[in-house]
Design a protein around this motif. Structure first.
Motif: not given
Lengths: 396, 183
Positions: A136-138, A166-168, A171, A173, A291-292, A294
């Motif tokens: 989901e994230n870094h 791209f999204v991860l 970005t 973070d 993430g969006t 949530k």
């Protein structure tokens, strides 16, 4: 130490600290920054792996396949058309039970030409026999890469960590990248048993010819081992967070102290639930879009999101346990099995037959880099109440 | 949560500017995020990049549609694309232009004039850095007008991001940002 990093750099630093012996790759957007960084670490004398820039993805996959067959830890990364070009080798790696770890920086597939993110690429190798993880994230990406090696080397199964291109990857973070010493406490050096790898002193054959008398049993065994890997993935998730403290681990503790309901306090190596207890509406999704979602869930009292972290093996039990009493179930896929529906929706439908109160509805969003907004998620929450059977494309 | 959208053209360091904002905010102890409107980044093509700053972890991945701050790195974009889309009467706008404040209306930005700040970042960049790289320079004005990042953290962010390029480039950028900060 918490740092702010581009996703690609966080992954590259993690791989450096995992210390593979051989890395081979061919650059393709949006994976390029990862392998560029790894090549630079080597050129700057910060790493001692063999870095082979291949002439194509087919060659890159073949090189790590061969190196893994020779009994060492390996790494490669790719995207989109690159993964498609690797396909033949991807199947072979799983069939030969090689513990290869690969990052797929998820991107759409041509035609028309797109360099942007969706998750169609990984769906083309869904059935190849790899464990497929989604971040989901870094922080989750970093953690999953480290766990991937442990799981792969324990079970002799390849693992692909999927990160939204791209999204991860592009970005900035905040993230904690465990150092080599910390990682070694969790992930010991890779020492395969003699007779399981290519060695002139202990000759073996890998990926040999199998007649109709044997082929089926070998495939059946691979299937059963992949199914059984779910328990190991869950156990390793616990182990990892016991030994290595990252931001993710802290979040888990906080969440656990608040919610006592075990069904809706699920966060293991396979799935994570976020939202209301006994919700009317559950959205199911994979990767960064969670993430969006949530943020939208926080504004909707009777809704929750079930994040699928592991797509293969398919966590059917975990999913059913969470969704069985919901009134509405929306599955958001960033890919499509053309002529059918979203691949995740289709899998959940197959698992759910007769076991859920609500029907499983397939929503497609974010193809070829289309931004998935909070408004689109709100739209899905509205649409799912109509109970249609048609696959819905949420474009704006 | 504060949302920042930067408009510029390929080659002007639009993405780098967003990253520097996120790094500076992180240095201030805040949660932050930066990402480009991922494109095939051809030189001269209109480009957007985004940054978010918050006191709690940032989860959303959507583009910035309702900016609290707009940075226009290249005034030639005004009139070409609707840079103000999604902005409201409280949105702070920082424009790189040689025009004086008295001519702010001529820029044609359909937002309250009191929120529009003009700075000739190109001039400062040419004077101090010696190249038309206004992206970092504008961040000095950004820090001053919005207080979303401290000057100290911005200075540190420049050192972190440009450290590999050598001391001279780092020092020139910091000097240029300082000038824009005190503009």
């Amino acid at each position: 130490m918490k740092q702010i990093l581009e996703g690609s750099r966080a992954i590259a630093l993690t791989i450096k600290n995992i210390r593979p012996a051989v890395i081979s790759a061919y650059p393709i957007t949006p994976q390029t920054h990862i392998v560029e960084d790894l090549a630079k670490f080597k050129a700057d004398g910060e790493a001692d792996y063999e870095y082979v820039r291949a002439e194509s993805e087919f060659a890159a996959a073949s090189i790590v396949e061969g190196a893994s067959g020779a009994g060492v830890r390996v790494y490669t990364a790719t995207s989109s058309q690159g993964l498609l070009l690797m396909t033949e080798v991807v199947y072979n790696i799983a069939g030969m039970r090689l513990p290869v770890v690969m990052t797929c920086a998820n991107r759409g597939v041509s035609a028309p030409i797109t360099i942007w993110n969706d998750q169609q690429d990984v769906m083309t190798v869904r059935d190849a026999g790899w464990i497929l993880l989604f971040a989901e994230n870094h922080q989750e990406a970093v953690d999953q890469h480290i766990m991937a090696y442990k799981i792969a080397e324990l079970l002799n199964l390849p693992v692909m960590v999927n990160v939204d291109g791209f999204v991860l990857t592009h970005t900035y973070d905040s993230v904690i990248v465990p150092d080599a010493k910390q990682i070694k406490k969790y992930l010991p050096d890779y020492k395969p048993e003699k007779g399981t790898y290519l060695d002139p002193d202990n000759p073996v054959t890998l990926g040999a010819f199998a007649s109709p008398a044997h082929y089926m049993e070998i495939r059946q065994e691979l299937h059963q081992d992949l199914i059984a890997s779910a328990d190991v993935i869950k156990k390793e998730y616990e182990n990892y967070h016991k030994i290595i403290k990252t931001a993710d681990g802290k979040q888990i503790k906080n969440q656990k102290s608040k919610i006592k309901n075990l069904t809706f306090n699920i966060d293991n190596g396979l799935v994570e639930y976020y939202g209301a207890i006994n919700p009317d509406i559950i959205i199911i999704a994979m990767g960064s879009v969670v993430g969006t979602i949530k943020d939208v869930i926080d504004k909707n009292e009777n809704a929750g999101v079930l994040k699928i972290k592991c797509f293969r093996p398919f966590p059917a039990d975990e999913i059913l346990k969470t969704i069985k009493n919901a009134k509405y179930i929306a599955v958001l896929d960033k890919s499509i099995s053309l002529g059918e529906m979203g691949p995740l929706a289709s899998d959940i439908k197959a698992a759910a037959q007769g076991k859920t109160k609500a029907k499983i509805q397939s929503f497609i969003a974010g193809l070829g880099g289309r931004d998935i907004t909070g408004e689109m998620i709100e739209k899905i929450i509205k649409e799912v109440k109509r109970g249609d059977d048609k696959v819905k494309f949420i474009a704006n | 949560m504060f949302q920042i959208r930067i408009h510029g053209r390929g080659g002007q360091g639009v993405v780098t500017a967003a990253e520097l904002i996120a790094i500076a905010a992180f240095n201030d102890g805040k949660h932050s995020q930066a990402f480009p409107s991922f494109g095939v980044e051809r030189t001269g093509a209109p480009i957007e990049a985004y940054a978010r700053i918050d006191n709690k972890p940032i989860r959303t991945r959507e583009h910035v549609y309702k900016p609290n701050v707009l940075i226009i790195q290249d005034a030639t974009l005004l009139g070409v694309i609707d840079v103000a889309h999604g902005a409201d009467k409280n949105t702070i706008v920082i424009v790189n232009t040689a025009k004086p404040e008295s001519q702010v209306k001529e820029l044609g930005i359909n937002l309250p004039g009191k929120n529009i700040h003009l700075i000739d970042a190109t001039k400062i960049a040419l004077e101090i850095i010696g190249k038309n790289l206004a992206n970092t320079v504008i961040l000095g004005a950004f820090a001053k007008t919005t207080s979303l990042v401290s000057f100290k953290s911005l200075e540190k962010a420049i050192k972190q991001k440009f450290g590999e390029k050598g001391e001279e480039i780092v020092n020139k950028n910091i000097k240029a940002i300082e000038k824009a900060y005190n503009f």
